[in-house]
Structure formats: structure tokens, C-alpha cells
Design an enzyme around this catalytic site. Sequence first.
Site, PDB file in Angstrom:
ATOM      1  N   HIS A 356       0.839  -1.194   0.000  1.00 21.35           N
ATOM      2  CA  HIS A 356       0.000   0.000   0.000  1.00 21.35           C
ATOM      3  C   HIS A 356       0.876   1.247   0.000  1.00 21.35           C
ATOM      4  O   HIS A 356       2.111   1.175   0.136  1.00 21.35           O
ATOM      5  CB  HIS A 356      -0.948   0.000   1.205  1.00 21.35           C
ATOM      6  CG  HIS A 356      -0.253  -0.178   2.529  1.00 21.35           C
ATOM      7  ND1 HIS A 356       0.379   0.854   3.187  1.00 21.35           N
ATOM      8  CD2 HIS A 356      -0.092  -1.284   3.312  1.00 21.35           C
ATOM      9  CE1 HIS A 356       0.901   0.398   4.325  1.00 21.35           C
ATOM     10  NE2 HIS A 356       0.627  -0.889   4.424  1.00 21.35           N
ATOM     11  N   HIS A 367     -10.002   8.373   5.888  1.00 19.68           N
ATOM     12  CA  HIS A 367      -9.362   8.619   4.598  1.00 19.68           C
ATOM     13  C   HIS A 367     -10.002   9.904   4.086  1.00 19.68           C
ATOM     14  O   HIS A 367     -10.994   9.888   3.364  1.00 19.68           O
ATOM     15  CB  HIS A 367      -9.596   7.460   3.629  1.00 19.68           C
ATOM     16  CG  HIS A 367      -8.809   6.235   3.995  1.00 19.68           C
ATOM     17  ND1 HIS A 367      -8.945   5.041   3.347  1.00 19.68           N
ATOM     18  CD2 HIS A 367      -7.853   6.025   4.943  1.00 19.68           C
ATOM     19  CE1 HIS A 367      -8.139   4.131   3.873  1.00 19.68           C
ATOM     20  NE2 HIS A 367      -7.466   4.717   4.847  1.00 19.68           N
TER      21      HIS A 367
END
Length: 445
Positions: A356, A367
Site C-alpha cells: 500500500h 481517509h
Amino acid sequence: MLPEPLPRPAPISPEEFAARRERLMAELPEGSAVLLPGATLKTRNHDSEFPFRQSSDFHYLCGFPEPEALLLLLPGRAAGEAVLFCQEKDPEKEAWTGIRIGPEGAVQDYGMDEGFDNGRRADLVDMLDGYTSLYLPLGDGVAMALAERARSQLSTRARRGAVAPTRFADVSELIHELRLTKSEAELTLMRHAAHISALAHCRAMRASRPGRHEYQLQAEIEHEFAWHGARAPAYGTIVGGGANACVLHYVENSAPLVDGDLVLIDAGGEFDLYAGDITRTFPVNGRFSASQRALYDIVLAAEERAVAAVKPGATLESIHQGVVRDMTAGLLELGLLSGDLETCIESGAYRRFYLHSTSHWLGLDVHDVGSYRVSGEPRPLEPGMVVTIEPGLYIPDADDIPAEYRGIGIRIEDDVAVTADGGEVLTPQVPKAAEEIEALMGRPD
């Protein structure tokens, strides 16, 4: 004796919410209005709902905490530019579900210019008369239905001088650009959410024992959130023991914790809708093995260097590339990769173990919103932005991997606010050096 909860910081003021609305309206073309619905209640099962959580964009502009609300921003309107439609006061319903704020409360306590019951939503057609563009969340069914009704009804009145909005545009990107840079009041709430989250991770470390289950550490984490006023996790708590740590979004949290394994916890509390986001990895029994420590120190060195790289003008892309270089070098040193450093980076060989990116925005959403690129180029960091730094290594249980490294997952994550001359780590209260973790876990409960 139970510890005292952390003192609560001040909430965002009505004046700051008003200033946000003013900044948004200043971005609009002339003749534009904004229509933004709040969140609705969602059924969990039969006649029970999930706990209500206001939509982040709606909260950002007004802070109004109830479901079924609607915000109109009408630049230049003489009767008031900020109009809120909300649930009406109803003593019979309030006896079951609690006191409602009502239209008067929306004006008195939340700084709206006007407030109306939801039963008067038809009035918004007249309010939109004269605005040629309407900014709204284009994918929202409620917003689109109201906008289409207003356009249709005003169009039929054109011969009587009515002006209908003929252009619909997405308001989300404009709001998201505003949300990307945090005010000092927002940073205060984020420091608090981060502090609560750090205390929760410390509590889980102290509670870890072989034979306990992942869900028991989850319970310790979420108890600490609630004790300090973070009424909900900012996202689903991840507790992954052993090879479960190699599943990035592991959610079962049901396995027993095994002596000799590591456990990875990715968890953050939400305070006044602002998210904390921390990951720590530690030994179930309180002591790292030599192979665990070797991998852990690779991740820790990369994370610390990345945290130090957060400053105005840096980009998340450049920080990520630095982490890739550090992690790849460490993997080569341990023999988990072979070849030379540049070739392993260019070929992406490291991606077998590092799956990631290193960072994401953090704020009202874990997020958080905001573009990562500007005109196609990585966005330079600016004071007031808040990011995570979270490198990780995930070693598969495969025949070509030395046995002592198989099934080990390690991630270390901190929250960092960009300041005028560097970065402020919001999550220093929870240790990450291996010796400090072992010392904390060696303390009595």
C-alpha cells in the site's frame, strides 16, 4: 481507581462554521446557490437504526447534528444567506427519541439566518428563484430530486419573470478543498482524538496475554475511546494476531492470541466527528523475537524517516518513495529480496511485501477528502494539512520465505500535522520503539 477522563476541548464555534460557509460562497460563480442534504437514519434491522452520524460535508458547513436536515446557501439573499430545514419540534416524538433542536434552535444555537420545518421544503423553490446555477452533491438522490423539482416549477413561471437554475454542478470538490486545510480549532479536536487513540493502544498493549482473543483487545481499545468521550471508532477496529496481520483490512477479530506471535492493531477514536488513526504492532507476550525485531526495525526506521520528512513543500509521493527505498534496502539485507537496490525498486519487487501507499489525508473522514494531485503533479504539503504515515511489511507464508519470517505482518502508523516549519506528531503518547513497547507491556495492569 478509575482514571480521570481527558478534559474535553471546546467544540467548533458557530462563528467558524459561518466563516466556512462564507469561504464556500466566495468560490461560487455569480448567480449560484448551494443545496446540501444532511445524513439520514439507516435501518439496522426491523425497527432499529444504526447510531446516527452526520455526513462530513454537511457537518463541516454548519455543525447541525440531527438527521433529515437540509442546508441552503443563497448568496446575496436579503432575508439571509444560510437557511436550514430540519425536523419539526414534536413533543410526542421527542418523548421517544429525545429533544429536537428545531428551526428556532438552528438560528439561535447554530448561527443559521433562517430555519424552517421540513414540512416547508416546498418553499425552497421560491428561494431558488433568480439563481441560474445550483451546486449540490450530484450523486445524492434527495438533492437531485429537490433540484429537479425547483427547476421544473420555476421554468413554468418563466413568463412571469421567474428564473430557474439551468446548471447543476458538484459542490463536493469545492467543500473538499476547504476541508483539506485544518483550522487551529480543528487541530485541537484532532490532537484530542489522537490522544484518546494513543491511550487506547497503550491499554491494549498492557492487556495482551497469550490465550486471550483478538476481540478482547478490541474491547479494551473501544472502552478507552468511550471513557474519554470518543463515542465511536473512526473506522472498524482491526486486531490481527499472527498471520491475520497480513490481511490489510482484517475485520473478524475472533482468533486467539498465540504465544510468540505479534499482534497488529489499527484503531482510532472519533471525537466530535474528527478521526484518530494509529497502528501499532507488538508481541503478544511482551517480548520480540530476533526475527520479529529485525523486520520491525526496518519498518520503524522507514516510518521515523518519513515522519521527519513531513514539511511544507514536500509531497506524499516523495515521502512514499523514501519509504520504498528504506524498506527495499532492509528486505535486501535480510535476504527476502535479491539483486541490487535500484533494480528491486524499478521492478516493483518490494510490492510482494509492501502492498500500500505510505500516507493519506486525515480529518473528518479517516481517509479524508482532498485531491492528492494538482494539475497532474503531486500536491505539495501546506501548513494545516494532516496526514498519516504508515509503512508496513507483510510476509506471506510461502515456501521460498525463510521459516522465521513467514506470516509476520507489521505496520506502524502515526498522525502528523503539517506546520509552518515541519510536522507535529499528534500521536506521541503511544510508544513505537521496540524497547519502549516491551517496557510498557512489562508494567502491571
